[in-house]
Write an enzyme that holds these catalytic residues in place. Sequence first.
Site, mmCIF file in Angstrom:
data_model
loop_
_atom_site.group_PDB
_atom_site.id
_atom_site.type_symbol
_atom_site.label_atom_id
_atom_site.label_comp_id
_atom_site.label_asym_id
_atom_site.label_seq_id
_atom_site.Cartn_x
_atom_site.Cartn_y
_atom_site.Cartn_z
ATOM 1 N N GLU A 90 5.982 9.842 -10.666
ATOM 2 C CA GLU A 90 6.448 9.986 -9.276
ATOM 3 C C GLU A 90 7.960 9.815 -9.181
ATOM 4 O OE1 GLU A 90 4.125 7.974 -6.291
ATOM 5 O OE2 GLU A 90 5.791 7.992 -4.874
ATOM 6 N N LYS A 268 0.304 0.307 -1.959
ATOM 7 C CA LYS A 268 0.377 1.421 -2.922
ATOM 8 C C LYS A 268 1.814 1.539 -3.433
ATOM 9 C CE LYS A 268 0.907 5.890 -4.319
ATOM 10 N NZ LYS A 268 2.161 6.600 -4.599
ATOM 11 N N ASP A 284 -3.573 -2.436 -19.009
ATOM 12 C CA ASP A 284 -4.653 -1.785 -18.266
ATOM 13 C C ASP A 284 -4.279 -1.695 -16.775
ATOM 14 O OD1 ASP A 284 -7.021 -1.189 -16.926
ATOM 15 O OD2 ASP A 284 -8.268 -2.426 -18.219
ATOM 16 N N HIS A 382 13.281 10.696 -1.289
ATOM 17 C CA HIS A 382 12.144 11.192 -2.043
ATOM 18 C C HIS A 382 12.315 12.684 -2.327
ATOM 19 C CE1 HIS A 382 8.037 9.837 -2.938
ATOM 20 N NE2 HIS A 382 7.753 11.113 -2.911
HETATM 21 C C1 MEV Z 1 4.914 6.446 -1.841
HETATM 22 O O1 MEV Z 1 4.438 6.650 -3.151
HETATM 23 C C2 MEV Z 1 4.967 4.982 -1.502
HETATM 24 C C3 MEV Z 1 5.302 4.652 -0.054
HETATM 25 O O2 MEV Z 1 4.429 5.352 0.818
HETATM 26 C C4 MEV Z 1 5.155 3.172 0.116
HETATM 27 C C5 MEV Z 1 5.230 2.683 1.558
HETATM 28 O O3 MEV Z 1 4.917 3.445 2.472
HETATM 29 O O4 MEV Z 1 5.559 1.501 1.703
HETATM 30 C C6 MEV Z 1 6.695 5.101 0.299
#
Ligand code: MEV
Length: 430
Positions: A90, A268, A284, A382
């Site tokens: 990513e 996430k 792992d 991003h």
């Molecule tokens: C993207 O991989 C992760 C985010 O969505 C985390 C978040 O929203 O805090 C940018």
Amino acid sequence: MSNTLPNATRSARISGFHKMSPKQRRAEVESFAGLDASAAEQLAKPGNIDPHLADHMIENAISTISIPIGIATNVKVDGRDVLVPMATEESSVVAAVCNSARQCYDAGGFITSMSGTEMIAQVQLVAVSDPENARLRILERKAEIAALCDSCDPMLVKLGGGFRNLEVRIVDSRGGPMVVTHIIVDTRDAMGANAVNTMAERLAPGIEQWTGGKVYLRILSNLADRRLARARAVWPVAAIGGEAVRDGMIAAYHFAEADPYRASTHNKGIMNGISAVVLATGNDTRAVEAGAHTYAARKGRYTSLTHWEADKEGNLVGSIELPLAVGLIGGATKVHPTAQACLKVIGVSSAEELARIIAAVGLAQNFGAMKALATVGIQQGHMSLHANNVAIAAGAVGDEVSALARILVEKKQVRQDVAVEELAKLRGQG
Ligand code: MEV
């Protein structure tokens, strides 16, 4: 895609597949899937792992997949500067850690700690009419259980690990009460799954004998809550762009803390950093992820793994605590040469030290995401990185990649169709 064979003519029951060499298996897969030459060639390419090693690591190996390893810079953990290898597909994950760590570097970086390196294995006992009595019968055997567990892994004991404690819980289930024994074992520099699973299996006959019940499952728990890694850091309010930025970030945290829909994405993002280091070091990722998410729900509602607040000087203070069952010995960590090289880069001498650095990376990752989300939005950063991928997918090569990516970002249209059009223009064909 030249996937020409109709599904009905293909059988996935390939006899002796596991006995074939990776090359022979690829041939089978190629004909099954009707792979074109370039896909077949791609699967045949060796990565940075010997095909024989890959074949020994898993069953039915045909190839390997390479994921970029990036280095997170600017990371200071407990006064020591570290370069942290991160394996991720990513874009923006590595850059976010570099930027976030830079903004707290002068204030001391990350301070970390760990609750211990103990793992839990569970032994599930059913069909006992007197579960309370059975519970005590098991607890009375603590010394015997300790000796049995330690005898399973004398090397672990020699290294200062081994059996530490015994807990027996009665779990009410749909099928009636279960007597669940937890053996708590210090697995030191090993993640410890093999060690504790062996112990649980050896213990099972004794538990049946002492209680008259029936044992089914004997397996570690990924809720490694005796192996909690913690990290905290202070981001000076001036270094992060002022009070409005800080307040937006704290509001973002409050959102994640209050709402599981947001907490899922918030966590996430944290795991973007954590899993990348876990993967780079051959550990792992699923074990760590399962533990993290379960820990996030331990109070009965899924919530944020991090906490954010302002100190009395108005600086932003972040902290994280989560189970981090990672090791330096055993599994892929030991056999994968790239994982070994990554461990040399990170320069840790214990699993605990590794876990503490990983916790710091998780906190930094969360800082980066929250700051972007609370200010310019995630797409700006991003997308400029993602634009490189889009450019490559459109066919850009060499210098064309960054040139095309720049055009896509400037146009604010990081899209495949636009990339193809712009690439043609760039090449003077448009
Ligand atoms: C993207 O991989 C992760 C985010 O969505 C985390 C978040 O929203 O805090 C940018």
